[in-house]
Design an enzyme around this catalytic site. Structure first.
Site, PDB file in Angstrom:
ATOM      1  N   ILE A   1       0.850  -1.199   0.000  1.00 41.33           N
ATOM      2  CA  ILE A   1       0.000   0.000   0.000  1.00 41.33           C
ATOM      3  C   ILE A   1       0.880   1.242   0.000  1.00 41.33           C
ATOM      4  O   ILE A   1       1.706   1.417   0.907  1.00 41.33           O
ATOM      5  CB  ILE A   1      -0.902   0.031   1.262  1.00 41.33           C
ATOM      6  CG1 ILE A   1      -1.699  -1.265   1.413  1.00 41.33           C
ATOM      7  CG2 ILE A   1      -1.844   1.237   1.227  1.00 41.33           C
ATOM      8  CD1 ILE A   1      -2.365  -1.423   2.786  1.00 41.33           C
TER       9      ILE A   1
ATOM     10  N   ASP B   1       9.169   8.543  -0.946  1.00 43.37           N
ATOM     11  CA  ASP B   1       8.171   9.435  -1.545  1.00 43.37           C
ATOM     12  C   ASP B   1       8.030   8.992  -3.003  1.00 43.37           C
ATOM     13  O   ASP B   1       9.046   8.870  -3.713  1.00 43.37           O
ATOM     14  CB  ASP B   1       8.700  10.878  -1.452  1.00 43.37           C
ATOM     15  CG  ASP B   1       7.675  11.898  -1.927  1.00 43.37           C
ATOM     16  OD1 ASP B   1       6.812  11.533  -2.751  1.00 43.37           O
ATOM     17  OD2 ASP B   1       7.754  13.055  -1.477  1.00 43.37           O
TER      18      ASP B   1
ATOM     19  N   ASN C   1      -2.179   4.170  -3.859  1.00 43.22           N
ATOM     20  CA  ASN C   1      -3.061   5.092  -3.153  1.00 43.22           C
ATOM     21  C   ASN C   1      -2.445   6.477  -2.992  1.00 43.22           C
ATOM     22  O   ASN C   1      -3.170   7.466  -2.955  1.00 43.22           O
ATOM     23  CB  ASN C   1      -3.413   4.486  -1.780  1.00 43.22           C
ATOM     24  CG  ASN C   1      -3.937   5.528  -0.823  1.00 43.22           C
ATOM     25  OD1 ASN C   1      -5.045   6.024  -0.996  1.00 43.22           O
ATOM     26  ND2 ASN C   1      -3.130   5.904   0.155  1.00 43.22           N
TER      27      ASN C   1
ATOM     28  N   TYR D   1      -5.531  18.956 -11.246  1.00 45.25           N
ATOM     29  CA  TYR D   1      -5.843  17.810 -10.373  1.00 45.25           C
ATOM     30  C   TYR D   1      -6.698  16.799 -11.152  1.00 45.25           C
ATOM     31  O   TYR D   1      -6.423  15.593 -11.138  1.00 45.25           O
ATOM     32  CB  TYR D   1      -6.575  18.265  -9.096  1.00 45.25           C
ATOM     33  CG  TYR D   1      -6.942  17.094  -8.219  1.00 45.25           C
ATOM     34  CD1 TYR D   1      -5.956  16.387  -7.542  1.00 45.25           C
ATOM     35  CD2 TYR D   1      -8.264  16.659  -8.109  1.00 45.25           C
ATOM     36  CE1 TYR D   1      -6.274  15.280  -6.772  1.00 45.25           C
ATOM     37  CE2 TYR D   1      -8.597  15.556  -7.342  1.00 45.25           C
ATOM     38  CZ  TYR D   1      -7.591  14.873  -6.676  1.00 45.25           C
ATOM     39  OH  TYR D   1      -7.909  13.768  -5.939  1.00 45.25           O
TER      40      TYR D   1
ATOM     41  N   LYS E   1      -5.934  12.820 -12.284  1.00 45.30           N
ATOM     42  CA  LYS E   1      -6.774  11.654 -11.992  1.00 45.30           C
ATOM     43  C   LYS E   1      -7.321  11.051 -13.289  1.00 45.30           C
ATOM     44  O   LYS E   1      -7.561   9.837 -13.363  1.00 45.30           O
ATOM     45  CB  LYS E   1      -7.890  12.030 -11.024  1.00 45.30           C
ATOM     46  CG  LYS E   1      -7.377  12.307  -9.613  1.00 45.30           C
ATOM     47  CD  LYS E   1      -6.688  11.065  -9.014  1.00 45.30           C
ATOM     48  CE  LYS E   1      -6.253  11.238  -7.588  1.00 45.30           C
ATOM     49  NZ  LYS E   1      -5.684   9.997  -7.009  1.00 45.30           N
TER      50      LYS E   1
ATOM     51  N   VAL F   1     -14.223  12.467   0.418  1.00 51.71           N
ATOM     52  CA  VAL F   1     -13.832  11.637   1.566  1.00 51.71           C
ATOM     53  C   VAL F   1     -13.169  12.552   2.588  1.00 51.71           C
ATOM     54  O   VAL F   1     -12.250  13.301   2.230  1.00 51.71           O
ATOM     55  CB  VAL F   1     -12.800  10.551   1.157  1.00 51.71           C
ATOM     56  CG1 VAL F   1     -12.561   9.587   2.312  1.00 51.71           C
ATOM     57  CG2 VAL F   1     -13.233   9.810  -0.095  1.00 51.71           C
TER      58      VAL F   1
HETATM   59  C1  8X3 Z   1     -10.879  14.146  -4.439  1.00 46.87           C
HETATM   60  C2  8X3 Z   1     -12.321  14.279  -4.559  1.00 46.87           C
HETATM   61  O1  8X3 Z   1     -14.251  15.851  -4.856  1.00 46.87           O
HETATM   62  O2  8X3 Z   1     -12.107  16.900  -4.507  1.00 46.87           O
HETATM   63  O3  8X3 Z   1     -10.315  13.217  -5.283  1.00 46.87           O
HETATM   64  O4  8X3 Z   1     -12.550  15.848  -6.587  1.00 46.87           O
HETATM   65  S1  8X3 Z   1     -12.789  15.807  -5.150  1.00 46.87           S
END
Ligand code: 8X3
Length: 250
Positions: free
Chosen positions: A6, A55, A82, A148, A152, A181
């Site tokens: 992990i 890291d 993760n 960001y 992803k 989360v």
């Molecule tokens: C994080 C969730 O809602 O900030 O991956 O995109 S959000």
């Protein structure tokens, strides 16, 4: 009993995942904060654990860590990618380039480095499985989150591409894409601004790290012939990346 590695195990989803998978598995816990890893290991009294302190952004450290794995830890069944973070929430024009670099480095390059370094040790397992922690942001772009979301989105593409390339190797590949989360995530995104971070989770029941950990454990515990490809998990109050019903009683 599986040997499960992990990344980002020192906090949040990684930490909760270690706890959810403990007792029935052997764990390789990876993280940047060694004292946190030691603390986690001490908590998992009934579980054989090995710690790797690196890291994911430092390519040489990642590869050296894997090369130095003791023999009894060289057969890995499951890799859970993760580790990852968000840095800043600003329009593309205003965003600090260092923040954008940091997100691409950890969320994209980190997954590439760790998977490449881990692959030789995974290939021996009949249960080989990679679980990539993506995000709702990998499926829907939102204002002030371009890079960001791009990072992803890359995790989504890597997941799909790996699933194709690893087909002849017998390695399952799963993407788990959470919505909101409640973890240190927002504190890191807002650079320690507790007020801003707390606000993200106000007025509704966000997911908890343990909810995602349970989902990861569910994916890990599928029969050998079952490959969960893609799981999106949202709080009940969230309909998509930006639509959250707050302060509503239901
Ligand atoms: C994080 C969730 O809602 O900030 O991956 O995109 S959000």
């Amino acid at each position: 009993m599986k040997t499960i590695l992990i990344t980002g195990a020192s906090s949040g989803i990684g930490y909760a995942t270690a706890k959810a998978l403990a007792n029935n598995n052997r764990l390789i816990l990876c993280g940047r904060r060694n004292e946190k890893l030691l603390q986690l290991k001490a908590e998992l009294t009934n579980t054989e654990c090995y710690l790797l302190n690196f890291d994911v952004v430092h390519k040489d450290d990642v590869f050296k860590s894997f090369e130095n794995l003791p023999k009894e830890w060289q057969n890995i069944d499951v890799l859970i990618n993760n580790a990852g973070n968000a840095h800043g929430l600003a329009s593309f024009q205003d965003a600090d380039l260092n923040d954008l670099d940091a997100m691409i480095d950890s969320n994209v390059k980190g997954v590439i480095y760790v998977t490449k370094a881990c692959l030789p040790y995974l290939q021996n397992s009949e249960n080989a499985h990679i679980i990539n922690i993506s995000s709702i942001a990998g499926k829907q772009a939102y204002t002030n989150g371009a890079t960001y979301c791009a990072s992803k989105w890359a995790v989504e593409a890597l997941t799909k591409g790996m699933r194709l390339d690893f087909l002849p190797l017998g390695i399952k590949v799963t993407s788990i894409a959470p919505g909101v989360v409640e973890t240190e995530f927002s504190l890191v995104r807002f650079k320690g601004d507790t007020q801003k971070a707390t606000k993200v989770y106000e007025g509704f029941d966000p997911l908890k790290a343990e909810d995602i950990a349970e989902t990861i454990a569910f994916a890990v515990n599928q029969p050998k012939h079952v490959q969960l490809a893609d799981i999106t998990i949202l709080p009940k109050a969230q309909a998509d990346a930006t639509t959250i019903l707050k302060n509503n009683l239901y």
